[in-house]
Every structure is written in C-alpha cells, then in structure tokens.
Design an enzyme around this catalytic site. Structure first.
Site, PDB file in Angstrom:
ATOM      1  CG  ASP A 113      -1.788  -1.071   1.442  1.00 12.31           C
ATOM      2  OD1 ASP A 113      -2.100  -1.727   0.441  1.00 12.31           O
ATOM      3  OD2 ASP A 113      -2.207  -1.302   2.592  1.00 12.31           O
TER       4      ASP A 113
HETATM    5  N1  URA Z   1      -1.275  -5.817   4.055  1.00 11.01           N
HETATM    6  C1  URA Z   1      -1.739  -4.546   4.006  1.00 11.01           C
HETATM    7  O1  URA Z   1      -2.761  -4.238   4.608  1.00 11.01           O
HETATM    8  N2  URA Z   1      -1.047  -3.652   3.279  1.00 11.01           N
HETATM    9  C2  URA Z   1       0.106  -3.938   2.640  1.00 11.01           C
HETATM   10  O2  URA Z   1       0.706  -3.059   2.020  1.00 11.01           O
HETATM   11  C3  URA Z   1       0.572  -5.253   2.707  1.00 11.01           C
HETATM   12  C4  URA Z   1      -0.135  -6.184   3.425  1.00 11.01           C
END
Ligand code: URA
Length: 246
Positions: A113
């Site tokens: 993310d």
């Molecule tokens: N889980 C999440 O919520 N975000 C990420 O970037 C990776 C795993």
C-alpha cells in the site's frame, strides 16, 4: 553445450532505454560504444549475451545498465504507490529515469500500500515474478505492525485458526502467524497477499493498524543499511533466499 545467445547491439541498447535504434547507431558512429575497450562502430553488429557483458560493454566510458533478468530489492518509503500510472509519486520514480524505458519493463512483485513501507522486489523476469507470487510457492511475507489499541490476547489464535473471514470475501484466510512484541506492536507472517490484508485482518478484530512495514520476503531480510527510497540489484543468492524455507 548450449551456444551463448547473441543479440543486435542496437536492439539490446534500445531495450535498455538508451534511445531509438537510430540514436544508438549515432552513438556507435561517434565512437561512444566499446566492448572490452574496443570501439563498436556498427550498432547493427550482433554481440554475444555473455553473463558478464554488462561489465564489459561501455557507453561514454560507463558500464551499461544491468541486462534483462534484472531483480531489485527496494526499501519502499511511505507515500509512494506501486503502480505504473497512478497520480502522485510512484516506486518507479525511485529508479534511474532510463529504466522506465526498459523492455521488458520492471514490475513490482506484488504490491505494498501507499502507506506501507519496507521490502519490495521488482523484476523484469515475468517467470520469476510468477514463481514468487504463485500460491504454491508458499513464500512468506513478514510485516511489523503498530496498532491503535492494545492487543486483546486472542489475536494469535484467531489468525492461526485458518477460519478468519475478511469482510466481503467468501473464503477464509490461510493461517497467519502473529508474534506479539508489546501491547501495540507485533509481527505477522502470512503467505497470501489479499488486498490490504493485514489492515483488514486487524479491522476484523476491531483494532486499527497505524503503521505497517514489511521486513522480510521468504528468507530475504530488508538489509539494515538499505535506506528508505534506496534500491539494490539482487544477487543470485538473494533470489535463492526468497525461496528458502518455502
Ligand atoms: N497488508 C496490508 O494491509 N497492506 C500492505 O501493504 C501489505 C499487506
């Protein structure tokens, strides 16, 4: 014995982003391209794709960029997106500008993310990418999690049960390992990569993730000396480490 593959110099360099074939012919005519120190004056010539070619082939005295088959580890900082085309800062903007013109292109191996930091792999090797993300490869990812509220104590058992269902999904999550560090910090290790998985896992239990950082993929740790925003070309041993223990 298998013969070494050869490639036209103009095609090789165009695919590494050095310009059009015509521009590369111009560089060759100007004497800018050398192999083992000897000028290559015709960009239409074929050269052998030896494994050490990138170190021996120079343009204006500088070794050429890594050949296709490139695999990188990047310390993704917060605030950059794993996408080729979204608005705002992109992970590809952390790499040399010329690399954006590579063919085959570099792609991220899965995604983090925008507000997650840590170890992100990139490669131009589609087969390798699929080998890493394929469910049967069982490559574990470890995340360091900071929570808004203290752990209740039963999260590890719930995550390990293989029964936790995320909102809007019809298949429970595979078991996830949770290791508590203190009341609001823990590590979670998972093999799946569902959308916003870690954030949604804690949301399902009424908690909220305030910071998320990935520090390991398979058996490969984010190097301590790799600063946020920096990247490194992976060695064969680094690639093997990704699959170690899977
Ligand atoms: N889980 C999440 O919520 N975000 C990420 O970037 C990776 C795993």
């Amino acid at each position: 014995m298998r013969a070494t593959k050869s490639v036209r110099l103009d095609k090789l360099l165009a695919n590494l982003g050095y310009g059009s074939r015509r521009e590369i012919q111009g560089l060759a005519r100007a004497g800018a391209i050398r192999l083992d120190g000897a000028e290559l004056a015709d960009a239409g010539d074929r050269i052998a794709l030896d494994p050490d070619l990138a170190a021996r082939l120079t343009i204006d005295g500088a070794p050429v960029d890594p050949l296709p088959g490139l695999c990188l580890m990047l310390h993704k900082p917060l605030g950059v997106t794993c996408s080729h085309k979204e608005a705002g800062p992109l992970v590809y903007g952390l790499l040399p500008e010329r690399w954006r013109r590579r063919d085959p292109p570099l792609s991220t191996v899965g995604r983090l993310d925008k507000e997650t930091s840590g170890l992100l792999l990139l490669t131009d090797d589609g087969a390798l990418l699929h080998r890493i993300i394929a469910p049967k490869a069982n490559v574990a990812k470890r995340y360091r999690v900071t929570l808004d509220r203290p752990l209740a104590g039963d999260e590890a058992a719930t995550f390990a049960s293989g029964t936790l269902m995320l909102e809007g999904e019809d298949r429970p999550l595979l078991p996830v390992l949770l290791e508590a560090e203190d009341a609001t910090h823990c590590a979670v290790t998972l093999t799946e990569g569902r959308y916003h998985q870690v954030r949604r896992m804690f949301a399902a239990l009424g908690n909220h993730v305030t910071a998320l950082h990935r520090d390991r993929v398979g058996g490969l740790d984010l190097p301590q000396d790799l600063a946020a925003g920096a990247y490194r070309v992976m060695t064969e041993a680094d690639v093997a480490a990704v699959f170690a223990g899977a």
